[in-house]
Each structure stands twice: as C-alpha cells, then as structure tokens.
Motif scaffolding. Sequence first.
Motif, PDB file in Angstrom:
ATOM      1  N   ASN A   1       0.812  -1.207   0.000  1.00  0.00           N
ATOM      2  CA  ASN A   1       0.000   0.000   0.000  1.00  0.00           C
ATOM      3  C   ASN A   1       0.849   1.263   0.000  1.00  0.00           C
ATOM      4  N   SER A   2       2.065   1.168   0.536  1.00  0.00           N
ATOM      5  CA  SER A   2       2.934   2.338   0.620  1.00  0.00           C
ATOM      6  C   SER A   2       3.648   2.631  -0.702  1.00  0.00           C
ATOM      7  N   TRP A   3       4.308   1.604  -1.280  1.00  0.00           N
ATOM      8  CA  TRP A   3       5.084   1.841  -2.498  1.00  0.00           C
ATOM      9  C   TRP A   3       5.025   0.707  -3.511  1.00  0.00           C
ATOM     10  N   GLY A   4       4.617  -0.476  -3.094  1.00  0.00           N
ATOM     11  CA  GLY A   4       4.660  -1.632  -3.990  1.00  0.00           C
ATOM     12  C   GLY A   4       3.809  -1.466  -5.234  1.00  0.00           C
ATOM     13  N   TRP A   5       2.629  -0.861  -5.080  1.00  0.00           N
ATOM     14  CA  TRP A   5       1.731  -0.696  -6.233  1.00  0.00           C
ATOM     15  C   TRP A   5       2.351   0.184  -7.322  1.00  0.00           C
ATOM     16  N   ARG A   6       3.281   1.062  -6.934  1.00  0.00           N
ATOM     17  CA  ARG A   6       3.882   1.987  -7.889  1.00  0.00           C
ATOM     18  C   ARG A   6       4.729   1.254  -8.939  1.00  0.00           C
ATOM     19  N   VAL A   7       5.303   0.120  -8.551  1.00  0.00           N
ATOM     20  CA  VAL A   7       6.185  -0.614  -9.457  1.00  0.00           C
ATOM     21  C   VAL A   7       5.463  -0.984 -10.745  1.00  0.00           C
ATOM     22  N   ALA A   8       4.206  -1.402 -10.607  1.00  0.00           N
ATOM     23  CA  ALA A   8       3.436  -1.803 -11.787  1.00  0.00           C
ATOM     24  C   ALA A   8       3.293  -0.654 -12.777  1.00  0.00           C
ATOM     25  N   PHE A   9       3.120   0.556 -12.279  1.00  0.00           N
ATOM     26  CA  PHE A   9       2.967   1.705 -13.164  1.00  0.00           C
ATOM     27  C   PHE A   9       4.300   2.138 -13.763  1.00  0.00           C
ATOM     28  N   LEU A  10       5.366   2.044 -12.991  1.00  0.00           N
ATOM     29  CA  LEU A  10       6.679   2.452 -13.484  1.00  0.00           C
ATOM     30  C   LEU A  10       7.187   1.525 -14.588  1.00  0.00           C
ATOM     31  N   LEU A  11       6.758   0.260 -14.569  1.00  0.00           N
ATOM     32  CA  LEU A  11       7.189  -0.691 -15.593  1.00  0.00           C
ATOM     33  C   LEU A  11       6.721  -0.299 -16.991  1.00  0.00           C
ATOM     34  N   SER A  12       5.739   0.575 -17.075  1.00  0.00           N
ATOM     35  CA  SER A  12       5.230   0.980 -18.388  1.00  0.00           C
ATOM     36  C   SER A  12       6.314   1.655 -19.222  1.00  0.00           C
ATOM     37  N   GLY A  13       7.308   2.255 -18.561  1.00  0.00           N
ATOM     38  CA  GLY A  13       8.395   2.883 -19.307  1.00  0.00           C
ATOM     39  C   GLY A  13       9.147   1.889 -20.167  1.00  0.00           C
ATOM     40  N   VAL A  14       9.379   0.687 -19.636  1.00  0.00           N
ATOM     41  CA  VAL A  14      10.055  -0.372 -20.399  1.00  0.00           C
ATOM     42  C   VAL A  14       9.179  -0.827 -21.558  1.00  0.00           C
ATOM     43  N   LEU A  15       7.904  -0.988 -21.291  1.00  0.00           N
ATOM     44  CA  LEU A  15       6.986  -1.471 -22.316  1.00  0.00           C
ATOM     45  C   LEU A  15       6.813  -0.465 -23.448  1.00  0.00           C
ATOM     46  N   VAL A  16       6.829   0.826 -23.116  1.00  0.00           N
ATOM     47  CA  VAL A  16       6.734   1.853 -24.153  1.00  0.00           C
ATOM     48  C   VAL A  16       7.913   1.748 -25.121  1.00  0.00           C
ATOM     49  N   GLY A  17       9.100   1.563 -24.585  1.00  0.00           N
ATOM     50  CA  GLY A  17      10.278   1.436 -25.439  1.00  0.00           C
ATOM     51  C   GLY A  17      10.157   0.286 -26.412  1.00  0.00           C
ATOM     52  N   PHE A  18       9.670  -0.868 -25.933  1.00  0.00           N
ATOM     53  CA  PHE A  18       9.498  -2.024 -26.812  1.00  0.00           C
ATOM     54  C   PHE A  18       8.449  -1.742 -27.875  1.00  0.00           C
ATOM     55  N   GLY A  19       7.313  -1.147 -27.470  1.00  0.00           N
ATOM     56  CA  GLY A  19       6.249  -0.853 -28.424  1.00  0.00           C
ATOM     57  C   GLY A  19       6.682   0.111 -29.509  1.00  0.00           C
ATOM     58  N   LEU A  20       7.452   1.130 -29.136  1.00  0.00           N
ATOM     59  CA  LEU A  20       7.943   2.086 -30.123  1.00  0.00           C
ATOM     60  C   LEU A  20       8.906   1.428 -31.100  1.00  0.00           C
ATOM     61  N   TRP A  21       9.752   0.560 -30.609  1.00  0.00           N
ATOM     62  CA  TRP A  21      10.696  -0.141 -31.469  1.00  0.00           C
ATOM     63  C   TRP A  21       9.970  -0.935 -32.551  1.00  0.00           C
ATOM     64  N   ILE A  22       8.902  -1.609 -32.170  1.00  0.00           N
ATOM     65  CA  ILE A  22       8.129  -2.407 -33.131  1.00  0.00           C
ATOM     66  C   ILE A  22       7.436  -1.505 -34.140  1.00  0.00           C
ATOM     67  N   ARG A  23       6.791  -0.451 -33.672  1.00  0.00           N
ATOM     68  CA  ARG A  23       5.981   0.377 -34.561  1.00  0.00           C
ATOM     69  C   ARG A  23       6.813   1.232 -35.508  1.00  0.00           C
ATOM     70  N   LEU A  24       7.943   1.716 -35.048  1.00  0.00           N
ATOM     71  CA  LEU A  24       8.770   2.551 -35.905  1.00  0.00           C
ATOM     72  C   LEU A  24       9.394   1.759 -37.054  1.00  0.00           C
ATOM     73  N   LYS A  25       9.523   0.452 -36.890  1.00  0.00           N
ATOM     74  CA  LYS A  25      10.096  -0.390 -37.946  1.00  0.00           C
ATOM     75  C   LYS A  25       9.070  -0.747 -39.012  1.00  0.00           C
ATOM     76  N   LEU A  26       7.789  -0.501 -38.735  1.00  0.00           N
ATOM     77  CA  LEU A  26       6.724  -0.925 -39.637  1.00  0.00           C
ATOM     78  C   LEU A  26       6.435   0.145 -40.690  1.00  0.00           C
ATOM     79  N   GLU A  27       6.112  -0.273 -41.899  1.00  0.00           N
ATOM     80  CA  GLU A  27       5.705   0.653 -42.950  1.00  0.00           C
ATOM     81  C   GLU A  27       4.237   1.032 -42.774  1.00  0.00           C
TER      82      GLU A  27
END
Length: 436
Positions: free
Chosen positions: A193-219
């Motif tokens: 309740n203090s800080w653990g829930w925040r980790v799930a939201f912070l992980l989105s930064g990693v996922l954004v990088g992967f998603g951008l890599w895939i989409r930028l390579k596509l025509e």
Amino acid sequence: MTVTGQTAGTGEPVDGRSLRRAFLASLSGTALEWYDFAAYSVAAATLFGTLFFPSGDELAGTMAAFSTYAVGYLARPLGGFVFGRLGDRLGRKRVLVLTLLLTGTATFLIGVLPTYGSIGGFAAVLLVLLRFAQGVGIGGEWGGAVLLSSEFGDPRRRGFWASAAQIGPPAGNLLANGVLGVLALALTEAQFNSWGWRVAFLLSGVLVGFGLWIRLKLEETPVFQRLAAQGDRSSAPISEVFRLEWRALLAAIFVRVCPDVLYALFTVFVLTYMTSELKMPRGEGLAAVMIGSALQLVLMPAAGALSDRVNRRKLYLIGTIAAGVWPFVFFPMVSGGSFAAVLVGVVLALVIHALLYGPQAALVTEQFSERLRYTGSSLAYTLAGVIGGALAPLLFTALLAGFGSWVAIALYLAVTAVVSLVGVWLARDPEDQLVS
C-alpha cells in the motif's frame, strides 16, 4: 518459404514478415495501453479509494476511485475525434506512435504521483488529469491498431487479422494483474500500500520502449498508401462519418456496448464484489481474472478466425445472448463464497466475452468505407466506451448499494445486451466489404 497474403483493397501480395510484424505491432501496442489501463482498474478497485480519496465511508471512497476510472472512458471520445481524424489524414503508423507515447507517459507519472497523505486533495486532481490523458491515448489507439493489422491482411481473413488488437486487453490485463499479484504476495500489506503498487505503473516505461521499437520499424499500411497516392483522403472525415455513414456508426457503437459492460463486471467490479460482499481474499479474485484472461489470449484470435468461416453477425448474436443471460447464473453460483465457483464463473464470462470481442474489430471496421475507417472505428469505439464501460463500475456499485441485491446488476447487463442486439440488426454483413 515466404508466406504471402493479399492486402485488403490492393490485390497485391504482402510478404509474411510484414503480416507478422503488423500483427505484433498491433498486439504489442494495445497490450501496453491496456496494461496501463488494467493496472489502474485494479488499483481503483482495491487501493485508490484509500490512497487518494480517504474518508470514513468505504463505499464513498470506492465510488470516488471508480469515478476516476470513468474519466478514462469519458476522455476516449476526445482521442477518437483527434487521432481518428489524423489517422485518416496522415496515416495509421504516425498516429499510433503518438498514442503509445501519450498513454505510456501518463501511466509512468501515476507511478510517481504523491498521494493524499503527502499533498492533500491536489493528489486526486493530478490523478484525474493523468487518467484523462490515458483515456485520450487509448481513444486514438484502438481504431488504428485494428487497421494496422487488418489492412495488411487478406480481407477474407479480416476477423483473424483484426483480432490482433483485441488480444491486447486480455494480455495487458493478465500482465497487470500478474505484476500486482506478485507484488502483493512478495510484500507485506503495508509495503504494498505504501510503495509496492507503484512498481506496476513504473514498468510501463520499459513497455513503451518495446512498443515504439516495433511500430517505428513498420511501414504504413498498403491501403492508406493507395488512398494517399490516389488523393482520396477525406478533408473532413468526422463530418462525413456523421453525414454519410451514420447508420454504420450507430451499428458499430451499439454492438460494442454489451461486451464493454460484461468486461467491466468480470474484471473490475467482481474484485470489489468478492471482497465486500463475499468476504473473500483479494488474491483469489485476481487469480480468477488472470486465468480467464490467459484463456482469452487463445480464444480471441480463434473467435476472430471462426467469424471468417461463419457469418460474423450470427456469431456475434449468439455471444450477445449468452452475455445477457450469464449474470443470472453467475451470482447465485458464487453466493456461497467458493473460490472454485468464482473461478468457473469468471472464466466462462470471459470466454463469452472472447466470443464477442475477437470478431468485434472486424465487425466494426467493415461497417465503414476505407477513407473513413480510422475515424469511424475510433468514434464508435470511444462513444460506446462512454455508454458502456465508463459508467459500468459506478452503476454496479450504486445498484448493489441501492437495491442490496445482484439482480439489479444482472438486469442492467441484460439491457445492454438488448442494445447490442439492435446493433447487430443494423450492421451489414462482412461480405458487403470483402474486397475493401
């Protein structure tokens, strides 16, 4: 051997690598954005009422948290209007990069947001603003993600190819629930309740990088390339949809309402119902939702492929009737507080949802002409979200508190099933746009 397919509306073969990359780009982007949305949904149902809207009344806190959940849906039409228009003017790929960045950034910032205990009521204001940004991003995401995969594929397999975007919600939901579940098990309740829930939201930064890599390579999709080459892009796609394709818009909105409400009931509100009414542990509800979501990863593309072989509208009709009936079976079945009963009930509800959601992307997009597809699909998706998913958790909570019974909730879902049946009646068959 190189696998090829025929691109919708072009007649030109597309190599298997492009088809697979488009499928993955569509799936990964929507999975990320629904991971963001699902993480918030779970947190709203279990934590945010206390962290951002504290009061002496537990019901009031939950209602306030679900209000911010609704904000994400209410913001979607803005995303649909803005990004839908841009998608038909500038192209699918460019817009999808912007929506990915917007949603991912908003989610990351939620992970570092101070709570009520630190900055008082201003925390709730910031949370609502970030939730609004999430909704705008997702409002512009769905229509483009569907077109990204389906416009690379054979129109005779549109149900399967378009289902790539539909796999995103259960994949994101599974990932979000999994991360939050592991954190809840690994940490004490005070730490979570203090800080653990925040980790799930912070992980989105990693996922954004992967998603951008895939989409930028596509025509860009071949369909949009052809429209651009022919100069056949609408200068005012929003007004054209409302003037020329209003029946298609109504049909597409209505068919989406019931699945949205069904999904909100069995992935969001069910967690609140289990803890508050059945007095069951939160982890058991999360486990049931995760198992059902895992099955949807397979069932949704299967349902999309099935809709390519049988009449898509008839398949959707069967699923809608099942959705309207199921709550009347589910609530009596789980009244004893048995985890086995909850597991079976939630899983079967999500199987029904997969039967609807898998073919839904194809059913919605094929209602509109090529030059208006991004706008029309985005408007249908977002406006239906306001009518269906946005208000559902609030109404579920209010109906249960007001009537003290699950019957009112089941009747509410049955009414939305009738709305979607009207949409199926208004919709045209996929054969009408087989070559487009």
